[in-house]
Motif scaffolding. Structure first.
Motif, PDB file in Angstrom:
ATOM      1  N   VAL A 234       0.958  -1.258   0.182  1.00  0.00           N
ATOM      2  CA  VAL A 234       0.066  -0.397   0.082  1.00  0.00           C
ATOM      3  C   VAL A 234       0.686   1.450   0.325  1.00  0.00           C
ATOM      4  O   VAL A 234       2.195   1.197   0.659  1.00  0.00           O
ATOM      5  CB  VAL A 234      -0.698   0.209   1.299  1.00  0.00           C
ATOM      6  CG1 VAL A 234      -1.605  -0.674   1.140  1.00  0.00           C
ATOM      7  CG2 VAL A 234      -0.393  -0.033   2.302  1.00  0.00           C
ATOM      8  N   HIS A 235       0.557   2.050  -0.323  1.00  0.00           N
ATOM      9  CA  HIS A 235       1.053   3.515  -0.048  1.00  0.00           C
ATOM     10  C   HIS A 235       1.243   3.937   1.263  1.00  0.00           C
ATOM     11  O   HIS A 235       0.177   3.707   1.548  1.00  0.00           O
ATOM     12  CB  HIS A 235       0.206   4.660  -1.069  1.00  0.00           C
ATOM     13  CG  HIS A 235      -0.095   4.382  -2.570  1.00  0.00           C
ATOM     14  ND1 HIS A 235       1.708   4.662  -3.323  1.00  0.00           N
ATOM     15  CD2 HIS A 235      -0.867   3.424  -3.263  1.00  0.00           C
ATOM     16  CE1 HIS A 235       1.005   4.664  -5.076  1.00  0.00           C
ATOM     17  NE2 HIS A 235      -0.258   3.557  -4.432  1.00  0.00           N
ATOM     18  N   PRO A 236       2.569   4.910   1.523  1.00  0.00           N
ATOM     19  CA  PRO A 236       2.158   5.108   2.826  1.00  0.00           C
ATOM     20  C   PRO A 236       1.811   6.426   3.580  1.00  0.00           C
ATOM     21  O   PRO A 236       1.229   6.060   4.928  1.00  0.00           O
ATOM     22  CB  PRO A 236       4.141   5.548   2.566  1.00  0.00           C
ATOM     23  CG  PRO A 236       4.481   5.601   1.337  1.00  0.00           C
ATOM     24  CD  PRO A 236       4.112   4.637   0.701  1.00  0.00           C
ATOM     25  N   GLU A 237       1.005   7.002   2.348  1.00  0.00           N
ATOM     26  CA  GLU A 237       0.120   8.023   2.882  1.00  0.00           C
ATOM     27  C   GLU A 237      -1.542   7.609   3.048  1.00  0.00           C
ATOM     28  O   GLU A 237      -2.167   8.334   3.818  1.00  0.00           O
ATOM     29  CB  GLU A 237       0.619   9.625   1.754  1.00  0.00           C
ATOM     30  CG  GLU A 237       2.055   9.964   2.477  1.00  0.00           C
ATOM     31  CD  GLU A 237       2.104  10.677   1.894  1.00  0.00           C
ATOM     32  OE1 GLU A 237       0.772  11.437   0.901  1.00  0.00           O
ATOM     33  OE2 GLU A 237       3.520  11.659   1.819  1.00  0.00           O
ATOM     34  N   THR A 238      -1.624   6.715   2.124  1.00  0.00           N
ATOM     35  CA  THR A 238      -3.526   6.855   1.790  1.00  0.00           C
ATOM     36  C   THR A 238      -3.501   5.510   2.245  1.00  0.00           C
ATOM     37  O   THR A 238      -4.572   5.553   2.443  1.00  0.00           O
ATOM     38  CB  THR A 238      -3.308   6.755   0.067  1.00  0.00           C
ATOM     39  OG1 THR A 238      -3.200   5.980  -0.778  1.00  0.00           O
ATOM     40  CG2 THR A 238      -3.834   8.180   0.088  1.00  0.00           C
ATOM     41  N   PHE A 239      -2.291   4.867   2.221  1.00  0.00           N
ATOM     42  CA  PHE A 239      -2.890   3.129   2.120  1.00  0.00           C
ATOM     43  C   PHE A 239      -3.576   2.279   1.082  1.00  0.00           C
ATOM     44  O   PHE A 239      -4.063   1.777   1.569  1.00  0.00           O
ATOM     45  CB  PHE A 239      -3.259   2.656   3.921  1.00  0.00           C
ATOM     46  CG  PHE A 239      -2.848   3.461   4.958  1.00  0.00           C
ATOM     47  CD1 PHE A 239      -1.653   2.299   5.452  1.00  0.00           C
ATOM     48  CD2 PHE A 239      -2.452   4.402   5.466  1.00  0.00           C
ATOM     49  CE1 PHE A 239      -0.418   2.663   6.786  1.00  0.00           C
ATOM     50  CE2 PHE A 239      -1.448   4.737   6.705  1.00  0.00           C
ATOM     51  CZ  PHE A 239      -0.936   3.808   7.018  1.00  0.00           C
ATOM     52  N   ALA A 240      -3.794   3.002   0.416  1.00  0.00           N
ATOM     53  CA  ALA A 240      -3.998   2.050  -1.248  1.00  0.00           C
ATOM     54  C   ALA A 240      -3.694   1.790  -1.838  1.00  0.00           C
ATOM     55  O   ALA A 240      -2.232   1.853  -1.403  1.00  0.00           O
ATOM     56  CB  ALA A 240      -4.883   3.957  -2.113  1.00  0.00           C
ATOM     57  N   PRO A 241      -3.569   0.539  -2.213  1.00  0.00           N
ATOM     58  CA  PRO A 241      -3.449  -0.554  -2.750  1.00  0.00           C
ATOM     59  C   PRO A 241      -2.602   0.035  -3.850  1.00  0.00           C
ATOM     60  O   PRO A 241      -2.399   1.084  -4.454  1.00  0.00           O
ATOM     61  CB  PRO A 241      -4.143  -1.588  -3.514  1.00  0.00           C
ATOM     62  CG  PRO A 241      -5.546  -1.465  -2.521  1.00  0.00           C
ATOM     63  CD  PRO A 241      -5.256   0.313  -1.756  1.00  0.00           C
ATOM     64  N   ARG A 242      -1.071  -0.519  -3.747  1.00  0.00           N
ATOM     65  CA  ARG A 242      -0.142  -0.598  -5.321  1.00  0.00           C
ATOM     66  C   ARG A 242       0.365  -1.527  -5.546  1.00  0.00           C
ATOM     67  O   ARG A 242       0.839  -2.422  -4.881  1.00  0.00           O
ATOM     68  CB  ARG A 242       0.879   0.663  -4.190  1.00  0.00           C
ATOM     69  CG  ARG A 242       1.679  -0.080  -3.767  1.00  0.00           C
ATOM     70  CD  ARG A 242       3.531   0.698  -3.344  1.00  0.00           C
ATOM     71  NE  ARG A 242       3.890   0.705  -2.613  1.00  0.00           N
ATOM     72  CZ  ARG A 242       5.085   0.548  -2.500  1.00  0.00           C
ATOM     73  NH1 ARG A 242       5.102  -0.690  -3.860  1.00  0.00           N
ATOM     74  NH2 ARG A 242       6.272  -0.616  -2.089  1.00  0.00           N
ATOM     75  N   ALA A 243       0.309  -1.702  -7.062  1.00  0.00           N
ATOM     76  CA  ALA A 243       0.866  -2.549  -7.560  1.00  0.00           C
ATOM     77  C   ALA A 243       2.843  -2.889  -7.423  1.00  0.00           C
ATOM     78  O   ALA A 243       3.205  -1.511  -7.256  1.00  0.00           O
ATOM     79  CB  ALA A 243       0.872  -2.411  -8.908  1.00  0.00           C
ATOM     80  N   SER A 244       3.058  -4.125  -7.419  1.00  0.00           N
ATOM     81  CA  SER A 244       4.690  -4.663  -7.074  1.00  0.00           C
ATOM     82  C   SER A 244       5.016  -5.830  -6.930  1.00  0.00           C
ATOM     83  O   SER A 244       3.683  -6.692  -6.601  1.00  0.00           O
ATOM     84  CB  SER A 244       5.020  -4.012  -5.173  1.00  0.00           C
ATOM     85  OG  SER A 244       6.204  -4.455  -5.199  1.00  0.00           O
ATOM     86  N   ALA A 245       6.281  -6.490  -7.556  1.00  0.00           N
ATOM     87  CA  ALA A 245       6.105  -7.508  -7.712  1.00  0.00           C
ATOM     88  C   ALA A 245       7.227  -8.452  -6.693  1.00  0.00           C
ATOM     89  O   ALA A 245       7.344  -9.676  -6.769  1.00  0.00           O
ATOM     90  CB  ALA A 245       7.168  -8.058  -9.307  1.00  0.00           C
ATOM     91  N   GLU A 246       7.305  -7.273  -5.670  1.00  0.00           N
ATOM     92  CA  GLU A 246       8.482  -7.755  -4.473  1.00  0.00           C
ATOM     93  C   GLU A 246       7.471  -8.316  -3.140  1.00  0.00           C
ATOM     94  O   GLU A 246       6.532  -8.236  -3.411  1.00  0.00           O
ATOM     95  CB  GLU A 246       8.866  -5.917  -3.770  1.00  0.00           C
ATOM     96  CG  GLU A 246       9.580  -6.440  -2.868  1.00  0.00           C
ATOM     97  CD  GLU A 246       9.212  -5.493  -2.061  1.00  0.00           C
ATOM     98  OE1 GLU A 246      10.576  -5.026  -1.107  1.00  0.00           O
ATOM     99  OE2 GLU A 246       9.000  -4.175  -2.411  1.00  0.00           O
TER     100      GLU A 246
END
Length: 263
Positions: A234-246
């Motif tokens: 998630v994004h650190p400020e909004t906690f909205a989901p974000r894409a990542s292959a990590e």
């Protein structure tokens, strides 16, 4: 005599300036604290008092407000009285009733989450049945059966800020994760979700660390062990989901008793 008009003009200008120049500023008002107040007399105070009245409406057995004093009551007995003090805690306000398991009644009973406002600082704590205080630095959420409290470690130790799950009423026993968490939601007595962060640095709990990674996680009790599995970055400020292959992290809590030794 030919200089009279000039002198008259100077006199008139001086008189006008004397009448219109700004007055010297008033001396500063003395305060009982050394920091500017950001709560007393503000909309925040009005909102907090309104919220307290709603808490007491829903839990009239929890406490009674008498002007600048609030009396905390458990099981029909007065536990402690907090009184506003201009030289100390300027305002005491009940923020929430937290439902916890009471071994004496075998039911969930409310305890008070109190905020102490002084200057620009606010201290929050749970009022214990023995009148003691359990400090909280972030949200605290009780499991549906009231036997566990999820919150952040508030001790002034290396683990301060760590996400912990406390056994209630034995608050000295806890499960500690190397992560910080907020937005706590229990699904049932042994499962909850939270938005968390972790950094692979000497201070893994600092959300402002440049290497801190934020994720939505599930937390569950597996026998006598609490576990955490990240579900989504998630994004650190909004906690909205974000894409990542990590790869998403997974943690096992460390069971602890008592207070860690300070640094």
């Amino acid at each position: 005599m030919r200089f009279t008009p000039l002198l008259l003009t100077v006199a008139l200008v001086a008189t006008a300036y004397a009448c219109t120049k700004p007055k010297d500023p008033a001396p500063p008002v003395a305060h009982s604290d050394i920091t500017p107040n950001s709560f007393i007399g503000t909309p925040r105070e009005a909102a907090a008092k309104l919220n307290e009245s709603l808490v007491l409406r829903d839990h009239p057995e929890l406490a009674a407000r008498h002007g600048d004093a609030i009396v905390i009551r458990y099981a029909g007995q007065d536990v402690v009285t907090y009184t506003d003090d201009p030289k100390g805690c300027m305002r005491y306000v009940i923020e929430r009733a937290v439902m916890v398991y009471d071994p004496k009644t075998g039911r969930r009973e409310p305890i008070a989450l109190v905020a102490c406002h002084f200057g620009v600082t606010t201290n929050r704590y749970l009022v214990m049945p023995d009148s003691g205080k359990y400090a909280v630095t972030d949200d605290v959420a009780a499991s549906p059966d009231g036997r566990f409290l999820a919150t952040s470690d508030s001790t002034v130790t290396p683990s301060r800020g760590a996400f912990i799950i406390i056994d209630w009423p034995t608050v000295e026993t806890r499960a500690e994760f190397p992560a910080g968490c907020t937005h706590l939601t229990w699904q049932d007595d042994r499962n909850l979700t939270a938005d968390c962060w972790h950094a692979d640095t000497p201070n893994p709990l600092n959300p402002n660390e440049s290497e801190a990674r934020f994720f939505h996680a599930k937390v569950w009790r597996d026998g006598g062990v609490w576990r955490m599995q990240a579900l989504q970055w998630v994004h650190p400020e909004t906690f909205a989901p974000r894409a990542s292959a990590e790869p998403l992290p997974k943690f096992t809590a460390v069971n602890k008793t008592g207070v860690d030794a300070p640094v």
